[in-house]
Design a protein around this motif. Structure first.
Motif, short mmCIF file in Angstrom:
data_model
loop_
_atom_site.label_atom_id
_atom_site.label_comp_id
_atom_site.label_asym_id
_atom_site.label_seq_id
_atom_site.Cartn_x
_atom_site.Cartn_y
_atom_site.Cartn_z
N THR A 670 0.81 -1.22 0.00
CA THR A 670 0.00 0.00 0.00
C THR A 670 0.84 1.27 0.00
O THR A 670 0.31 2.38 0.15
N ALA A 671 2.16 1.13 -0.11
CA ALA A 671 3.01 2.32 -0.21
C ALA A 671 2.69 3.07 -1.50
O ALA A 671 2.19 2.49 -2.48
N PHE A 672 3.02 4.36 -1.55
CA PHE A 672 2.73 5.14 -2.75
C PHE A 672 3.73 6.29 -2.88
O PHE A 672 4.25 6.79 -1.88
N PRO A 673 4.05 6.69 -4.12
CA PRO A 673 4.92 7.85 -4.34
C PRO A 673 4.11 9.14 -4.20
O PRO A 673 2.88 9.13 -4.21
N ASP A 674 4.80 10.26 -4.08
CA ASP A 674 4.11 11.55 -4.09
C ASP A 674 3.37 11.71 -5.41
O ASP A 674 3.91 11.37 -6.48
N HIS A 675 2.17 12.20 -5.34
CA HIS A 675 1.37 12.36 -6.55
C HIS A 675 0.30 13.41 -6.31
O HIS A 675 0.09 13.87 -5.18
N GLU A 676 -0.38 13.76 -7.39
CA GLU A 676 -1.48 14.71 -7.31
C GLU A 676 -2.78 14.02 -7.72
O GLU A 676 -2.77 13.11 -8.54
N ALA A 677 -3.88 14.48 -7.12
CA ALA A 677 -5.17 13.84 -7.39
C ALA A 677 -6.27 14.89 -7.39
O ALA A 677 -6.37 15.71 -6.48
N LEU A 678 -7.09 14.87 -8.45
CA LEU A 678 -8.28 15.71 -8.55
C LEU A 678 -9.48 14.76 -8.55
O LEU A 678 -9.63 13.94 -9.45
N ILE A 679 -10.30 14.88 -7.52
CA ILE A 679 -11.41 13.94 -7.33
C ILE A 679 -12.71 14.73 -7.16
O ILE A 679 -12.78 15.68 -6.38
N GLY A 716 -12.23 9.91 -10.19
CA GLY A 716 -10.85 10.38 -10.21
C GLY A 716 -10.56 10.96 -11.59
O GLY A 716 -10.58 10.24 -12.59
N ILE A 717 -10.33 12.27 -11.65
CA ILE A 717 -10.24 12.98 -12.93
C ILE A 717 -8.78 13.00 -13.37
O ILE A 717 -7.92 13.63 -12.75
N HIS A 718 -8.49 12.30 -14.46
CA HIS A 718 -7.12 12.12 -14.94
C HIS A 718 -6.67 13.32 -15.79
O HIS A 718 -7.45 13.90 -16.54
N ASP A 719 -5.37 13.71 -15.62
CA ASP A 719 -4.70 14.73 -16.45
C ASP A 719 -5.26 16.13 -16.27
O ASP A 719 -4.93 17.02 -17.06
N ALA A 720 -6.10 16.37 -15.31
CA ALA A 720 -6.58 17.72 -15.03
C ALA A 720 -5.84 18.26 -13.82
O ALA A 720 -5.78 17.60 -12.78
N SER A 723 -3.45 15.85 -12.29
CA SER A 723 -3.96 14.70 -11.55
C SER A 723 -3.48 13.40 -12.15
O SER A 723 -3.52 13.19 -13.37
N ASP A 724 -3.04 12.47 -11.25
CA ASP A 724 -2.55 11.16 -11.66
C ASP A 724 -3.60 10.06 -11.52
O ASP A 724 -3.34 8.92 -11.92
N VAL A 725 -4.75 10.34 -10.91
CA VAL A 725 -5.72 9.29 -10.63
C VAL A 725 -6.73 9.18 -11.76
O VAL A 725 -7.00 10.15 -12.48
N ASP A 726 -7.27 7.97 -11.90
CA ASP A 726 -8.29 7.70 -12.93
C ASP A 726 -9.16 6.54 -12.44
O ASP A 726 -8.74 5.38 -12.47
N PHE A 727 -10.35 6.85 -11.94
CA PHE A 727 -11.26 5.79 -11.49
C PHE A 727 -12.69 6.32 -11.48
O PHE A 727 -12.94 7.53 -11.50
N ASP A 728 -13.64 5.36 -11.47
CA ASP A 728 -15.06 5.67 -11.37
C ASP A 728 -15.68 4.71 -10.37
O ASP A 728 -15.49 3.49 -10.47
N GLN A 729 -16.45 5.24 -9.44
CA GLN A 729 -17.10 4.43 -8.41
C GLN A 729 -18.56 4.87 -8.27
O GLN A 729 -18.85 6.07 -8.26
N ILE A 730 -19.45 3.90 -8.12
CA ILE A 730 -20.86 4.20 -7.90
C ILE A 730 -21.36 3.37 -6.72
O ILE A 730 -20.93 2.22 -6.56
N SER A 758 -10.96 1.36 -12.66
CA SER A 758 -9.91 1.50 -11.63
C SER A 758 -8.54 1.55 -12.29
O SER A 758 -7.60 0.87 -11.86
N SER A 759 -8.44 2.37 -13.33
CA SER A 759 -7.21 2.41 -14.12
C SER A 759 -6.00 2.85 -13.31
O SER A 759 -4.91 2.28 -13.43
N ASN A 760 -6.16 3.88 -12.51
CA ASN A 760 -5.03 4.37 -11.72
C ASN A 760 -5.55 4.87 -10.38
O ASN A 760 -6.20 5.89 -10.30
N MET A 761 -5.25 4.10 -9.33
CA MET A 761 -5.74 4.41 -8.00
C MET A 761 -4.62 4.22 -6.99
O MET A 761 -3.69 3.45 -7.20
N TYR A 762 -4.75 4.95 -5.87
CA TYR A 762 -3.87 4.76 -4.72
C TYR A 762 -4.74 4.28 -3.57
O TYR A 762 -5.97 4.37 -3.60
#
Length: 888
Positions: A670-679, A716-720, A723-730, A758-762
């Motif tokens: 569950t470790a992760f590098p520094d990143h940015e996320a727009l959700i 998770g809004i990618h490339d905005a 942002s490094d995250v890309d996912f959709d949850q309902i 769940s293309s890119n998640m932390y």
């Protein structure tokens, strides 16, 4: 000697008394006297009712009464529970008439019907008829007005010695009588509007939490009154047993005396005697007892036939007493209702002699005749007018079956609700205090008080009046200041306090509670907040809250700033800064609990990361049923590692603190590098059957009147914005509490969802569940787990979580009446989780609620795929409190 100025003041005072008070005394007239039994013993709080004026009053504790009346001829009715009613015709001329009354014990006659083996007690037929007609009585009046006088006297009988100094600072003394009086003008308008205007009040404010107004202005014809099941409720036979005690004559009325006994003693049921007027099937009087959270409430009420058309309450007596945590208090209340003016509902009113209710369960032959002679309804192409049909049926003959009456009243109420502007409003109450209510002097009270004060109450007023002057000066900004209102003090920076900046603004320093975790070591959060009402019309409020945090082991300072704007329609928040956060955004572990488990048990359960962020949130009510909210969050997230190994207890069996990385069966690292996320997220919450009550024009939702259905979408809004995250949850959820009859009620919370992308998640973006590995249950008891690890079964796939709690009225411990009377209840619950790795994780638990009225003790066992895994015990807050807290 007196000065000349003093002499002038004295002469002016004497002149005032002569010109204004003497004429009032000269022309005061009416009746006065004492009411006693045959042995000469005063009948305390006996009821006196003046038929011609619709005026009721009571005697005081010494049996003395006084009623001011204009000249004329009056029919005065004297009543006391258990004694024969006495009627006197009195001529009032130019003075008070002394009328002393001796009441005889009531002669109760048993009927010729004798209850034998297999026969039903006659009380059940009487109560079935009274219950059938209860709805009729609630709809019988279009409106009424009256004047209500309430006197309360209370005292603290005992308290623990540790509280002595604090109570003395507040001016509270043991066994000192605190007294309050009020006179109100009330107006009721069918079906649910109630208006109260307090025209005078005299109170020291020490009885605010025990006021009986909700009972006084409620109705025992309703199914419930303040959560207590009425003996006239449609489902009353499930809660009560009834016993016929006989019939007595009250003037021209025959009254049946019915003993009411709960089938299961405890809170929210009554015990005692209710007297029913034969033929009218209305309440004549009642003498009952109930409990609320261990508080004993004794109620006596006497009704009178207003204009010989409707039986209405004219006097109430209440005694409230209880013990808790070493405190013991007692309050007594007396309420009299006078000056009734009633307006009948023309669609329902019929001469009561024309309508006799038939109990078809006993009076089978009469019921058959009614069914045979009832005319067939005319065929109509459109919906029938139920109100007209009901009126025609009531006027057509002398008899009606209770089932027929029940159905007609239900149809009538259903039709009326369709015509209401706001059919979902259960009650509409308006409460106002006249601007001059507190300015009335003792002379005024001497003229309007229907019940003379006792010597003990007079002494209580003398002390209360002097204290009220001090309190009023403090509120008005006088130079007199109590220790609680002395302004800012230097030590407030260390212990916190609240300050009133202006009429609509306040400032608060929050208590800086130190806590410990292995990431920061000891840490201190210092927070202040400023709040101000911007608009009085819709109560728009602005809150600004800055927070500063220092981690001593990391030697890092952080903080955030939050702006919140809200009213009854929307809420808008902006928050940003640099701060730490739990991986589960719902934050299942309280910092103080984590400090305890870490330092004493060597279990560092809280897992944290750091983020630099800006959060936006907007929530708005689209209608009274639907609320929509949305969030947008930009984060720069950074992993944190342990920096402290400090502990208070070194447990040799434990190897040491675990690293600050959650363990998960689906994500091995569950470790992760520094990143940015727009959700971004959107939530729609619907309560389709929600009901309201209105208080002074403000709508208040009635808890549990509708299930809450939620639909959530997280993206998770990618490339905005990098942002490094890309996912959709309902996710779809439903939560509700509902009664299942006399045996108890059920709480249900169900949630099901999936990640469609769940293309890119932390790991903090996974779906987490409210687990618990501490000895304390601090989260919502309905919607959380007790033994589940916080992150083991977090998922980025499909999931389902369900929680069902069954609250028993009687089970094991509560089989003993003393346990129920002490407020103890029992629950059985099942929690279930299905994820790809959870193996049908299930918890089965049992809890005892209400230990010392406050705590909850739970025993739980967990299973996977039906196989036993573990067990544990948890301590929490009483479920009823915990659910309320979680809803706020």
């Amino acid at each position: 000697m007196l000065s000349q100025a003093a002499m002038r003041t004295l002469r002016a005072s004497i002149l005032f008394l002569f010109l204004f008070l003497f004429p009032a005394l000269l022309y005061a007239k009416g009746i006065r006297g004492t009411i006693t039994d045959e042995a000469g013993k005063p009948l305390a709080f006996a009821s006196i009712f003046v038929k011609q004026s619709g005026t009721g009053t009571t005697a005081n504790e010494n049996g003395f009464y006084e009623v001011t009346l204009d000249s004329g001829r009056y029919e005065i009715i004297y009543q006391y529970l258990g004694y024969e009613t006495q009627v006197r015709i009195i001529e009032v001329d130019n003075d008070f008439v002394q009328v002393n009354v001796t009441l005889k014990p009531q002669a109760t006659v048993l009927p010729t019907v004798v209850v034998q083996d297999g026969n039903e007690d006659p009380a059940y037929t009487i109560m079935r008829k009274a219950i059938a007609k209860a709805k009729y009585h609630t709809q019988q009046l279009d409106s009424y007005t009256a004047r209500v006088y309430i006197k309360g006297a209370g005292k603290l009988k005992d308290y623990p010695w540790l509280a002595k100094r604090a109570l003395q600072k507040e001016g509270i003394e043991k066994n000192r009588v605190y007294i309050s009086e009020s006179v109100s003008e009330v107006k009721y308008t069918r079906p649910n509007k109630f208006e109260e205007k307090v025209i005078s009040i005299r109170s020291d404010g020490k009885d605010n939490n025990t006021s009986p107004n909700q009972y006084i202005f409620g109705s025992f014809y309703e199914p419930e009154i303040q959560g207590t099941i009425s003996p006239l409720a449609p489902k009353a036979f499930s809660y009560y047993k009834y016993e016929y005690l006989g019939t007595f004559q009250d003037r021209d009325y025959e009254v049946s005396k019915i003993k009411v006994t709960p089938r299961l003693k405890g809170d929210n049921v009554v015990e005692g005697v209710i007297n029913i007027v034969e033929g009218w099937w209305s309440i004549h009087s009642l003498d009952i007892h109930t409990t609320k959270m261990g508080i004993q409430i004794y109620i006596k009420a006497i009704y009178a036939p207003i204009d010989d058309k409707a039986w209405m309450p004219v006097s109430h007596q209440f005694r409230v007493e209880g013990k808790a945590f070493g405190f013991e208090a007692e309050f007594k209340y007396l309420a009299t209702v006078s000056d009734y003016k009633i307006k009948l509902n023309p669609k329902l009113y019929v001469d009561n002699d024309k309508m006799e209710v038939i109990d078809e369960k006993v009076q089978k032959e009469e019921a058959k005749k009614i069914a045979a002679n009832k005319p067939a309804p005319a065929k109509k192409s459109k919906q029938p007018d139920n109100a007209k049909l009901l009126q025609e049926r009531l006027e057509s003959g002398k008899e009606i079956t209770r089932k027929e009456l029940n159905k007609m009243m239900k149809d009538y109420e259903k039709e009326e609700r369709k015509q209401q502007k706001e059919p979902l409003v259960i009650s509409d109450n308006t409460f106002k205090v006249d601007s001059g209510a507190y300015k009335k002097d003792s002379t005024y009270w001497a003229t309007v008080r229907p019940v003379p004060l006792t010597q003990e109450e007079v002494k209580g007023y003398q002390k209360s009046d002097s204290m009220a002057v001090v309190s009023r000066r403090i509120e008005e900004g006088d130079t007199l200041k109590s220790s609680k209102h002395k302004g800012f003090q230097p030590w407030d920076l260390l212990i916190g306090d609240s300050y009133k900046v202006s009429k609509h603004s306040n400032f608060k320093i929050h208590f800086p509670m130190p806590n410990f975790n292995t990431v920061e070591g000891w840490n201190l959060v210092y927070k202040v907040s400023f709040g101000s009402i911007l608009q009085d019309t819709n109560k728009t409020r602005l809150t600004i809250t800055p927070a500063f945090r220092y981690a001593f082991s990391r030697k890092v300072a952080s903080g955030n700033l939050k702006f919140a704007l809200r009213n009854n329609k929307y809420r808008f928040e902006v928050e940003g800064g640099r701060y730490i956060k739990q991986y589960n955004a719902d934050e299942p572990i309280l910092p103080i609990v984590n400090s305890f488990t870490t330092l004493l048990l060597e279990k560092n359960l809280m897992k944290l990361y750091e983020r630099r962020y800006i959060d936006l949130m907007y929530r708005r009510k689209l209608s009274q049923f639907v609320t929509v909210s949305g969030t947008l969050s930009w984060n720069k997230r950074h992993e944190l590692l342990n920096t402290s190994n400090y502990k208070w207890v070194d447990r040799k069996k434990i190897e040491g603190y675990t690293e600050n990385r959650p363990v998960n069966v689906e994500l091995t690292n569950t470790a992760f590098p520094d990143h940015e996320a727009l959700i971004g997220s959107v939530r729609v919450a619907a309560r389709p059957w929600l009901k309201y009550q209105i208080r002074n024009g403000h709508k208040q939702e009635i808890n549990n009147s509708s299930p809450t259905i939620t639909l959530d979408y997280n993206k998770g809004i990618h490339d905005a914005l990098g942002s490094d995250v890309d996912f959709d949850q309902i996710e779809l959820g439903i939560k509700h509490e509902f009664n299942i009859g006399v045996r108890g009620h059920v709480d249900v919370a169900l949630r099901a969802g999936a990640f469609t992308n769940s293309s890119n998640m932390y790991f903090m973006d996974y779906k987490h569940f409210l687990g618990n590995k501490t000895p304390f249950a601090t989260t919502d008891p309905v919607g959380s787990f007790r033994l589940l690890d916080y992150y083991t079964y977090s998922t980025d796939d499909k999931y389902f979580a369900g929680n069902v709690h069954y609250h028993f009225r009687r089970f094991l411990v509560t089989s003993f009446p003393l346990a129920r009377m002490a407020g103890v209840s029992e629950n059985v619950f099942v929690n279930y989780l299905a994820t790809p790795g959870s193996k049908n994780y299930t918890e089965v638990g049992y809890s005892i609620d209400g230990i010392l009225r406050l705590f909850r003790l739970e025993a739980i066992a967990s299973f996977q795929d039906g196989k036993y895994q573990d067990y544990g015990f948890r301590i929490g807050i009483n479920t009823s409190f915990a659910i309320n807290f979680s809803d706020n």
